[in-house]
Design an enzyme around this catalytic site. Structure first.
Site, mmCIF file in Angstrom:
data_model
loop_
_atom_site.group_PDB
_atom_site.id
_atom_site.type_symbol
_atom_site.label_atom_id
_atom_site.label_comp_id
_atom_site.label_asym_id
_atom_site.label_seq_id
_atom_site.Cartn_x
_atom_site.Cartn_y
_atom_site.Cartn_z
ATOM 1 C CG ASP A 8 80.695 95.298 31.840
ATOM 2 O OD1 ASP A 8 80.658 94.840 30.678
ATOM 3 O OD2 ASP A 8 79.865 96.109 32.279
ATOM 4 C CG ASP A 129 77.333 104.271 25.809
ATOM 5 O OD1 ASP A 129 76.794 103.239 25.353
ATOM 6 O OD2 ASP A 129 78.539 104.336 26.094
#
EC number: 5.3.1.16
Length: 250
Positions: A8, A129
Site C-alpha cells: 500500500d 469492500d
C-alpha cells in the site's frame, strides 16, 4: 490457492492503515519497490498494489512509485486505488500492470466496469469492500445500502477476472479472516474470489485454504507480513501444497 502480498502506497511510502483509516497509518518502508522485490523473492506469485492517495483523492497519485515496482519485479502486479475511468486503466496497462482493480466505480458506474471488461478482457478485477455485509466505497469512508453479494452478482456475465473481497472490520486488525462470511460470498457467485482482511498467522492461511472448494482462489495479506506474525515463504508453501507451481487463477 495463491498468497498475494499487499504493498500500500501513500505519499511514495509503503504503509498500512487500520480499517482503512487515514489517521491510523504505520510506515514500513520508504521504498515500495524494494518491498515488492522482497515479497517476490519469498515466493509471491503476484503483488497487490494500492495507491492510497488515489483512493482518497479519486485520481492516481503514485504513478512514479508504481512504475518503479513494475521495473523491479517480474511477477504480475495488480493495482487499485483511484481508478475511475478507462483512460487511467489504459495508462496502467500500458505501463505493464497485469490487472486493474476497480472499487468505488463498480457501484457508482457499473456500465463503465462492464465496458472495461470488454476493452481489456481478463484484466479487470472488481474490489468489493464490505462492512457488515454492505458495500463500502470512497476509500472505505462511506457505507452504502447495497449488499456485497448483490453487487458481485451484477457482474456475473461481465467477464470480470476475479473479485477481491475485503472485510473492512478485519483489515489491518490481525483478528483472523471472516471465514463464514467469505465462504457464503464465494458460494453465492461463480466469479473467482480473492479473500482479504484479517490474516495474521499461518493458521489463518490454512483456514482460508479450506475455502478453495468454494471458489476462493487467493488471499491478500499485508500487515501480518510487515509485523512478522506471518512468514510469506511458509504461507506460500502451505497455500500451494499439492498445487501446480505454475498455477495462476487469473
Amino acid at each position: 490457492m495463491i498468497v498475494i502480498p499487499a504493498v500500500d502506497i501513500r505519499q511514495g511510502k509503503c504503509v498500512r492503515l487500520s480499517q482503512g483509516r487515514a489517521d491510523a497509518q504505520t510506515v514500513y518502508s520508504d521504498d515500495p519497490a524494494a518491498m515488492a522485490a522482497k515479497w517476490e523473492g519469498m515466493g509471491a506469485a503476484r503483488i497487490h498494489v494500492v495507491d492510497l492517495d488515489g483512493a482518497f483523492e479519486k485520481t492516481p497519485k503514485n504513478l512514479g512509485a508504481i512504475k518503479k515496482i513494475l521495473e523491479t519485479v517480474k511477477k504480475p502486479v495488480q493495482v487499485g486505488g483511484g481508478i475511475r475511468d478507462l483512460a487511467t486503466m489504459e495508462t496502467y496497462l500500458d505501463l505493464g500492470v497485469s490487472n486493474i482493480i476497480i472499487g468505488t466505480e463498480a457501484i457508482r458506474n457499473p456500465e463503465m466496469v462492464k465496458d472495461a471488461c470488454k476493452r481489456f478482457p481478463g484484466k479487470i478485477i472488481v474490489g468489493i469492500d464490505a462492512k457488515e455485509g454492505m458495500v463500502a466505497v470512497e476509500g472505505w469512508t462511506e457505507t452504502t445500502s447495497v449488499r456485497a453479494v448483490d453487487l458481485a452478482r451484477s457482474f456475473e456475465d461481465a467477464g470480470v477476472a476475479a473479485i477481491n473481497f475485503t472485510d473492512i472490520h478485519r483489515d489491518g486488525m490481525q483478528t483472523g479472516p471472516n471465514i463464514e462470511q467469505t465462504r457464503a460470498f464465494a458460494q453465492a457467485i461463480s466469479i473467482p474470489v480473492v479473500a482479504s482482511g484479517g490474516v495474521s498467522t499461518i493458521k489463518d492461511i490454512k483456514a482460508v485454504k479450506t475455502l478453495a472448494k468454494d471458489g476462493v482462489v487467493g488471499v491478500i495479506t499485508g500487515r501480518a507480513l510487515y509485523v512478522g506474525t506471518l512468514d510469506l515463504a511458509e504461507a506460500v508453501s502451505e497455500a500451494m501444497e499439492g498445487v501446480d507451481p505454475d498455477y495462476n487463477p487469473f
